[in-house]
Motif scaffolding. Structure first.
Motif, PDB file in Angstrom:
ATOM      1  N   PHE A 171       0.826  -1.209   0.000  1.00 29.81           N
ATOM      2  CA  PHE A 171       0.000   0.000   0.000  1.00 29.81           C
ATOM      3  C   PHE A 171       0.863   1.264   0.000  1.00 29.81           C
ATOM      4  O   PHE A 171       0.665   2.175  -0.818  1.00 29.81           O
ATOM      5  CB  PHE A 171      -0.916  -0.011   1.224  1.00 29.81           C
ATOM      6  N   LEU A 172       1.846   1.326   0.902  1.00 29.77           N
ATOM      7  CA  LEU A 172       2.684   2.517   1.032  1.00 29.77           C
ATOM      8  C   LEU A 172       3.638   2.687  -0.148  1.00 29.77           C
ATOM      9  O   LEU A 172       3.965   3.815  -0.534  1.00 29.77           O
ATOM     10  CB  LEU A 172       3.476   2.460   2.340  1.00 29.77           C
ATOM     11  N   ALA A 173       4.105   1.576  -0.721  1.00 33.51           N
ATOM     12  CA  ALA A 173       5.001   1.663  -1.877  1.00 33.51           C
ATOM     13  C   ALA A 173       4.292   2.333  -3.040  1.00 33.51           C
ATOM     14  O   ALA A 173       4.873   3.155  -3.756  1.00 33.51           O
ATOM     15  CB  ALA A 173       5.470   0.266  -2.280  1.00 33.51           C
ATOM     16  N   SER A 174       3.023   1.997  -3.216  1.00 38.06           N
ATOM     17  CA  SER A 174       2.229   2.619  -4.271  1.00 38.06           C
ATOM     18  C   SER A 174       1.898   4.070  -3.937  1.00 38.06           C
ATOM     19  O   SER A 174       2.071   4.972  -4.766  1.00 38.06           O
ATOM     20  CB  SER A 174       0.939   1.829  -4.468  1.00 38.06           C
ATOM     21  N   LEU A 175       1.439   4.296  -2.708  1.00 40.28           N
ATOM     22  CA  LEU A 175       1.045   5.645  -2.297  1.00 40.28           C
ATOM     23  C   LEU A 175       2.229   6.599  -2.334  1.00 40.28           C
ATOM     24  O   LEU A 175       2.081   7.785  -2.655  1.00 40.28           O
ATOM     25  CB  LEU A 175       0.451   5.594  -0.886  1.00 40.28           C
ATOM     26  N   GLY A 176       3.423   6.088  -2.015  1.00 39.51           N
ATOM     27  CA  GLY A 176       4.623   6.926  -2.007  1.00 39.51           C
ATOM     28  C   GLY A 176       4.991   7.473  -3.367  1.00 39.51           C
ATOM     29  O   GLY A 176       5.682   8.492  -3.478  1.00 39.51           O
ATOM     30  N   VAL A 177       4.530   6.828  -4.428  1.00 36.68           N
ATOM     31  CA  VAL A 177       4.793   7.309  -5.780  1.00 36.68           C
ATOM     32  C   VAL A 177       3.992   8.566  -6.064  1.00 36.68           C
ATOM     33  O   VAL A 177       4.487   9.517  -6.674  1.00 36.68           O
ATOM     34  CB  VAL A 177       4.447   6.212  -6.821  1.00 36.68           C
TER      35      VAL A 177
END
Length: 270
Positions: A171-177
């Motif tokens: 979730f965070l890896a995607s949101l961080g983009v």
């Protein structure tokens, strides 16, 4: 839905060779160029254990529970158990927002499975946790002369936390983009979560009015069960463990679905 999930699991399993290769490289790069190399994996947890134990048990005169009967050796072991469990979660979640950003060269490679990057981060963190686990078992044998077979339940007890960590990492890896501030938010939340988890103190010392808040923290159950199994030789709370695995699995599935849905826009943003 079920067929789709089975297909995705098979897809990830098919990447096991690539995951192993990247995880091995991740671990190797962590200490690349240093004289002691992987030895730092043993030195770092030992030093942190020494520092935390000195500060809390010597300077602050902290005691475990309300009786204050715990000696410094047991205090150190209890503290170390909580810290190495939390560090698995902390390392994965703190790195997650920048996983895609730091590997942007893979984004435009259509055939590269970006989904494995959070798994690689988890594998690297788990490697360090295994070293800490071995250190803890050796410390138990050397300092207390005891070893409980329940300590071998480590993989099962930590499984809920691994699943939650993986789900949050996707979730965070995607949101961080898309939102670059996510990394800063995570860096603030993690220390707060550490002190809001029963790592430096037992759950029994928490006032009754705050018990409900701690019951919502999955870290609470994992840390408490890990201590019980390794330090005191008690079995984990099976019903809570099974519930944790189910909830952790749900986190992982939802995090993976979110990642798959949002990865289509990575190339446009980067």
């Amino acid at each position: 839905m079920i067929k789709s999930m089975i297909r995705e699991i098979k897809y990830l399993f098919a990447q096991k060779s690539l995951i192993h290769q990247f995880t091995k490289r991740e671990i190797s790069n962590r200490y690349k160029g240093s004289y002691l190399g992987i030895v730092w994996s043993f030195i770092t947890p030992l030093m942190m254990l020494t520092i935390y134990t000195f500060v809390f048990s010597v300077i602050f005169q902290a005691r475990w529970g309300t009786t204050g009967e715990t000696n410094k050796v047991e205090f150190a072991l209890l503290l170390f158990t909580g810290l190495f469990v939390f560090n698995v979660f902390s390392e994965v979640v703190s790195r997650a927002p920048s996983l895609i950003l730091f590997n942007s060269n893979y984004v435009k490679k259509v055939v590269f499975p970006l989904e494995i990057l959070p798994i690689v981060a988890l594998g690297s963190a788990l490697f360090q946790a295994l070293i800490s686990y071995i250190i803890l078992l050796l410390a138990m044998l050397i300092l207390t002369g005891t070893f409980y077979w329940t300590a071998l339940l480590f993989p099962i007890i930590i499984l809920p936390l691994l699943l939650i960590s993986l789900g949050l990492a996707w979730f965070l890896a995607s949101l961080g983009v898309y939102i670059r501030d996510v990394g800063q938010i995570v860096s603030i939340v993690l220390p707060a979560l550490m002190f809001m988890s029963p790592i430096f103190y037992p759950r029994s010392s928490i006032p009754e009015e705050f018990q409900f808040v701690y019951s919502l923290n999955p870290m609470t159950y994992v840390v408490e069960d890990m201590r019980s199994a390794i330090i005191w030789g008690d079995l984990p709370h099976w019903h809570l463990l099974i519930m944790g695995i189910v909830i952790g699995g749900l986190f992982a599935v939802l995090g993976y679905i979110w990642f798959k849905k949002t990865r289509k826009g990575f190339a446009d943003v980067l």
